[in-house]
Design an enzyme around this catalytic site. Structure first.
Site, PDB file in Angstrom:
ATOM      1  N   GLY A 159      43.935  31.448  27.677  1.00  0.00           N
ATOM      2  CA  GLY A 159      44.573  30.136  27.763  1.00  0.00           C
ATOM      3  C   GLY A 159      44.319  29.552  29.128  1.00  0.00           C
ATOM      4  O   GLY A 159      43.464  30.035  29.873  1.00  0.00           O
ATOM      5  N   GLY A 160      45.062  28.529  29.459  1.00  0.00           N
ATOM      6  CA  GLY A 160      44.910  27.892  30.749  1.00  0.00           C
ATOM      7  C   GLY A 160      45.380  28.796  31.870  1.00  0.00           C
ATOM      8  O   GLY A 160      44.995  28.627  33.022  1.00  0.00           O
ATOM      9  N   VAL A 164      44.094  37.411  27.423  1.00  0.00           N
ATOM     10  CA  VAL A 164      44.800  38.443  26.659  1.00  0.00           C
ATOM     11  C   VAL A 164      43.784  39.403  26.040  1.00  0.00           C
ATOM     12  O   VAL A 164      42.802  38.971  25.436  1.00  0.00           O
ATOM     13  CB  VAL A 164      45.707  37.803  25.584  1.00  0.00           C
ATOM     14  CG1 VAL A 164      46.472  38.869  24.822  1.00  0.00           C
ATOM     15  CG2 VAL A 164      46.679  36.822  26.226  1.00  0.00           C
ATOM     16  N   LYS A 187      48.508  40.754  28.643  1.00  0.00           N
ATOM     17  CA  LYS A 187      48.255  39.397  29.148  1.00  0.00           C
ATOM     18  C   LYS A 187      48.107  39.468  30.667  1.00  0.00           C
ATOM     19  O   LYS A 187      49.038  39.851  31.383  1.00  0.00           O
ATOM     20  CB  LYS A 187      49.403  38.454  28.757  1.00  0.00           C
ATOM     21  CG  LYS A 187      49.163  37.023  29.218  1.00  0.00           C
ATOM     22  CD  LYS A 187      50.119  36.036  28.567  1.00  0.00           C
ATOM     23  CE  LYS A 187      49.885  34.629  29.101  1.00  0.00           C
ATOM     24  NZ  LYS A 187      50.696  33.630  28.442  1.00  0.00           N
ATOM     25  N   ASP A 279      55.446  23.521  24.419  1.00  0.00           N
ATOM     26  CA  ASP A 279      54.016  23.463  24.082  1.00  0.00           C
ATOM     27  C   ASP A 279      53.788  23.971  22.654  1.00  0.00           C
ATOM     28  O   ASP A 279      52.978  24.868  22.406  1.00  0.00           O
ATOM     29  CB  ASP A 279      53.214  24.300  25.091  1.00  0.00           C
ATOM     30  CG  ASP A 279      51.722  23.955  25.074  1.00  0.00           C
ATOM     31  OD1 ASP A 279      51.357  22.884  24.543  1.00  0.00           O
ATOM     32  OD2 ASP A 279      50.927  24.762  25.589  1.00  0.00           O
TER      33      ASP A 279
HETATM   34  N1  LIG Z   1      50.682  39.060  21.628  1.00  0.00           N
HETATM   35  C1  LIG Z   1      49.449  38.626  21.331  1.00  0.00           C
HETATM   36  N2  LIG Z   1      48.708  39.217  20.393  1.00  0.00           N
HETATM   37  C2  LIG Z   1      47.473  38.777  20.073  1.00  0.00           C
HETATM   38  N3  LIG Z   1      46.877  37.732  20.664  1.00  0.00           N
HETATM   39  C3  LIG Z   1      47.564  37.115  21.627  1.00  0.00           C
HETATM   40  C4  LIG Z   1      48.877  37.509  22.013  1.00  0.00           C
HETATM   41  N4  LIG Z   1      49.315  36.689  22.982  1.00  0.00           N
HETATM   42  C5  LIG Z   1      48.325  35.817  23.190  1.00  0.00           C
HETATM   43  N5  LIG Z   1      47.267  36.056  22.394  1.00  0.00           N
HETATM   44  C6  LIG Z   1      45.988  35.298  22.359  1.00  0.00           C
HETATM   45  O1  LIG Z   1      45.639  34.921  23.672  1.00  0.00           O
HETATM   46  C7  LIG Z   1      45.569  33.503  23.799  1.00  0.00           C
HETATM   47  C8  LIG Z   1      46.143  33.076  25.151  1.00  0.00           C
HETATM   48  O2  LIG Z   1      47.502  33.466  25.225  1.00  0.00           O
HETATM   49  P1  LIG Z   1      48.632  32.517  25.809  1.00  0.00           P
HETATM   50  O3  LIG Z   1      48.683  31.272  25.025  1.00  0.00           O
HETATM   51  O4  LIG Z   1      49.889  33.280  25.944  1.00  0.00           O
HETATM   52  O5  LIG Z   1      47.999  32.280  27.229  1.00  0.00           O
HETATM   53  P2  LIG Z   1      48.193  31.069  28.193  1.00  0.00           P
HETATM   54  O6  LIG Z   1      47.182  31.182  29.281  1.00  0.00           O
HETATM   55  O7  LIG Z   1      49.600  31.011  28.608  1.00  0.00           O
HETATM   56  O8  LIG Z   1      47.797  29.898  27.218  1.00  0.00           O
HETATM   57  P3  LIG Z   1      48.036  28.359  27.361  1.00  0.00           P
HETATM   58  O9  LIG Z   1      46.877  27.784  28.085  1.00  0.00           O
HETATM   59  O10 LIG Z   1      48.105  27.881  25.922  1.00  0.00           O
HETATM   60  O11 LIG Z   1      49.317  28.203  28.090  1.00  0.00           O
HETATM   61  C9  LIG Z   1      46.362  32.983  22.629  1.00  0.00           C
HETATM   62  O12 LIG Z   1      45.896  31.734  22.218  1.00  0.00           O
HETATM   63  C10 LIG Z   1      46.134  34.036  21.560  1.00  0.00           C
HETATM   64  O13 LIG Z   1      44.930  33.790  20.908  1.00  0.00           O
END
Ligand SMILES: Nc1ncnc2c1ncn2[C@@H]1O[C@H](COP(=O)(O)OP(=O)(O)OP(=O)(O)O)[C@@H](O)[C@H]1O
Length: 711
Positions: A159-160, A164, A187, A279
């Site tokens: 994600g941004g 993960v 993560k 979000d």
């Molecule tokens: N518990 C999980 N199990 C499997 N895949 C996951 C899990 N958590 C996150 N992911 C995958 O990793 C990606 C990124 O996770 P997440 O959205 O929490 O990160 P982020 O950097 O906070 O994203 P964003 O930019 O949307 O805020 C998710 O879109 C999903 O595909």
């Protein structure tokens, strides 16, 4: 029906489709002479602390034909609402102030900051950018706190903020999920990433409250290893975005109905804990692991933009505010309020959910495809201009019902989750086994449904719809209580006739107090109560003529009112006898909130404002007599925001509107006003008759503009 209200309604109805001004030959001039018997009528306006109560009482009074109890010295705040309805600013010039005796100087400000937009795979999320963390390799082996050791395997997503990966337990572990799971989701967030400036990511704090909340994946361990902050979570399966893609970029209404009810119940539980997610989108809903008993169970991930709607210590709803320069979320699914920088509340998650559901069914939202610096503005405008009927064509009726319900919610309104869930009843497969998504959470909420609905149907008043998809422009006029005084108005004034009106007014001891423009004709308000000692004005073909303004600043005149016409010409009025000690103005292509905010910090306040076409001109002054100031900006008349501000003691002190947006500046005066009464009125034609009625109640035009009021 109150006299004024019916008047306003009538004028709206008659000219709804042609809200243009009256023809030029109907130019009208009017003068009111103070009447003796008015003089003693108003005394002792109430203090601010009483404003809310007074507002309530008087709003009630306003619905009768009595003259609203003013004789009792209350505060009357009336919005007559006949029918309710991020591009970089390109500054033309910002001319910094001339203080008495000071040398004039010019300063051109840099373009307003651009939003940090990041093109994601499926939608644009703001507040996040490619950072060091995504290029530094993540550790091959992870062990944080008292967690078991994991080997980092394939990437699950990015994600941004974070990346993960699958973490495979190095030894032991027998479960599919939980702290003993063989496979977990790891993560990673790099310590140099934007979200980690002050230590562990903000999301960690949110998990402290929300861990274990229904529909949120469990976080079993967290800690820092090397350069990374690491969360060890339950591993989940594909996102709704993935499922939608694998199903050929569409989903059946019955599947989306299951998603709807379960998502509403997940949001309900999250809201109950005092948070809003911030979000909601298809990418943030994940199913359980394929092949596991939870493969049809829905989860909501990514708490990085969650915020509190309820104060943790007091338990009160957080205060309403609007900061039009702040946008958090994903443009495609963000609520209109989020686009406009309003404090997040429960309604915003539900509005984003409505867009998510419609996207899953239709495969497209009407605002996809906009690009450029002003993308957020264009998307928000389109969201406001798309009626629920159009949005939900080809969707079963419950989706439109849901969209209408959530876009009509007030800032602090408690959502009726069970009612929202019940909209989808008809689309849900009765046989559990056949349902594509488990709806355990929704069924629990549903258990109380029968009883709740009965009360609701009895109590509920039909709500005024706020997004009708039909833009309209109107005159917006604001009236303040004043001691009896002479006030005169002229409207539909052509350039060539301006001078004679002003000269005549000056002869009669009046100065211009405000100016406005509609259809390239001017409206002119002249008063005996301005306190000015001299006045000059210029009609210029350019929007805010810099050289002339600077010349007048040199002579200690300050801008007291401005108006811009659709053809780009402008009328600038400058006066002596204002309290101002310094002045600065800006012309910009979008509403210049960032500049206003910066100037507020330097002790300036907005003292006049106008538009010319889509451009904004804002004047800010030092020693304005205001102690606090806020902005309400919207694609329609922001009735709720204005009422909230009124209740906190603010009064409208400037306003302007383009054909897209209306902006209101509300201020708290340093010196308490004797009578805080303020009324606003929106009319398709210049409110000539209304003004006379107002005068008879010692209410005088304080601001007037022509532009967007309904949507
Ligand atoms: N518990 C999980 N199990 C499997 N895949 C996951 C899990 N958590 C996150 N992911 C995958 O990793 C990606 C990124 O996770 P997440 O959205 O929490 O990160 P982020 O950097 O906070 O994203 P964003 O930019 O949307 O805020 C998710 O879109 C999903 O595909």
């Amino acid at each position: 029906m109150p006299e004024l209200q019916s008047g306003a309604r009538r004028s709206k109805r008659l000219t709804d489709l042609q809200p243009a001004t009256q023809p030029a030959n109907q130019e009208e001039n009017w003068l009111v002479q103070p009447t003796q018997n008015n003089r003693t009528r108003r005394r002792g306006g109430r203090g601010r602390g009483n404003a809310a109560a007074a507002v309530k009482g008087l709003a009630a009074a306003a619905t009768t034909s009595r003259p609203a109890g003013r004789g009792r010295g209350g505060i009357r705040l009336i919005d007559l609402d006949p029918e309710p309805p991020v591009k970089a600013a390109v500054p033309q010039a910002v001319v910094a102030p001339v203080g008495a005796g000071e040398a004039a100087f010019n300063r051109v400000e840099g373009a307003a900051d651009k939003d940090n937009a990041m093109e994601g795979g499926s939608a644009d999320k703001i507040l996040g950018a490619e950072e060091e963390g995504s290029t530094t390799p993540v550790p091959e082996r992870v062990q944080v706190g008292n967690s078991p050791a994991y080997k980092t395997e394939r990437k699950l997503g990015k994600g941004g903020f974070g990346q993960v990966y699958v973490g495979r337990r190095v030894s032991g572990g027998s479960e599919r999920t939980g702290p003993d799971a063989v496979e977990v989701a790891l993560k990673f967030e790099h310590r140099n990433s934007k979200g980690c400036n002050y230590g562990p990511p903000y999301e960690w704090q949110v998990y402290n409250t929300l861990n274990g909340c229904y529909g949120i994946p469990w976080v079993h361990y967290k800690g820092r290893q090397g350069d990374f902050y690491i969360l060890v979570m339950d591993m989940l399966g594909p996102s709704l975005w993935d499922v939608w893609n694998s199903l050929g970029q569409s989903m059946s209404p019955s599947m989306v109905a299951c998603i709807a009810v379960e998502a509403i119940s997940i949001l309900e539980k999250l809201h109950l804990k005092g948070f809003v997610h911030g979000d909601v989108k298809p990418e943030n809903f994940l199913l359980g692991q394929p092949g596991s008993p939870d493969e049809k169970k829905l989860y909501l991930i990514d708490l990085g933009l969650a915020s509190r709607w309820k104060d943790a210590s007091s338990g009160h709803h957080v205060d309403y505010d609007q900061r039009p320069d702040i946008f958090r979320g994903t443009i495609r699914y963000a609520s209109v309020h989020a686009h406009l920088g309003r404090t997040g509340s429960r309604r915003d998650d539900l509005e984003s959910l409505a867009y998510t559901l419609i996207f899953l069914i239709k495969g497209r939202l009407p605002w996809q495809g906009y690009q450029g610096d002003n993308k957020s503005f264009l998307v928000c405008k389109k969201k406001m201009a798309t009626s629920p009927d159009l949005m939900c064509c080809f969707c079963p009726a419950p989706f439109k019902q849901f969209l209408e319900a959530v876009t009509n919610m007030k800032f602090d309104e408690e959502p009726n989750y069970s009612k929202l869930i019940s909209f989808f009843d008809s689309l849900i497969e009765p046989c559990t086994i056949l349902r594509p998504i488990r709806i355990d959470g929704a069924l629990k909420v549903g258990q109380k449904r029968g009883r709740l609905l009965i009360n609701l149907e009895e109590d509920e008043q039909p709500k005024k719809k706020v997004r009708l998809g039909s833009p309209a422009t109107q005159w917006i006029s604001v009236y303040n209580a004043r001691r009896p005084m002479k006030q005169r108005y002229h409207y539909n004034v052509a350039d060539s006739r301006l001078r004679q009106h002003v000269d005549k007014g000056n002869e009669d001891g009046l100065y211009i107090s405000c100016v406005a423009s509609a259809a390239n004709l001017w409206a002119l308000i002249m008063d005996a109560g301005t306190g000015f000692s001299a006045q000059v004005y210029e009609l210029s073909a350019v929007f805010l003529h810099k050289d002339w303004i600077m010349e007048q600043w040199e002579k200690n005149f300050y801008i007291s009112s401005i108006a811009g016409a659709a053809n780009g010409s402008s009328l600038v009025v400058m006066s002596k006898g204002t309290p101002y000690t310094q002045q600065s103005y800006k012309v910009s292509e979008s509403f210049p909130f960032k500049w206003i905010n910066k100037k507020w910090k330097e002790g300036f306040h907005v003292t006049s404002m106008t538009t010319a076409g889509s451009r904004w001109g804002v004047v800010m002054s030092r020693n304005s007599g205001f102690s606090e100031q806020v902005v309400e900006l919207d694609f329609l008349y922001p009735s709720e925001g204005i009422h909230r501000r009124w209740e906190s003691g603010y009064r409208i002190t400037s306003m302007a509107a383009t054909t897209d947006q209306a902006a209101f500046i509300l201020s708290i005066p340093r010196r308490k006003m004797v009578d805080e009464t303020q009324e606003t009125l929106r009319t398709s034609a210049f409110p000539s008759n209304h003004v006379k009625e107002k005068w008879s109640k010692n209410l005088y035009i304080a601001s007037i503009c022509y532009g967007r009021t309904v949507c």
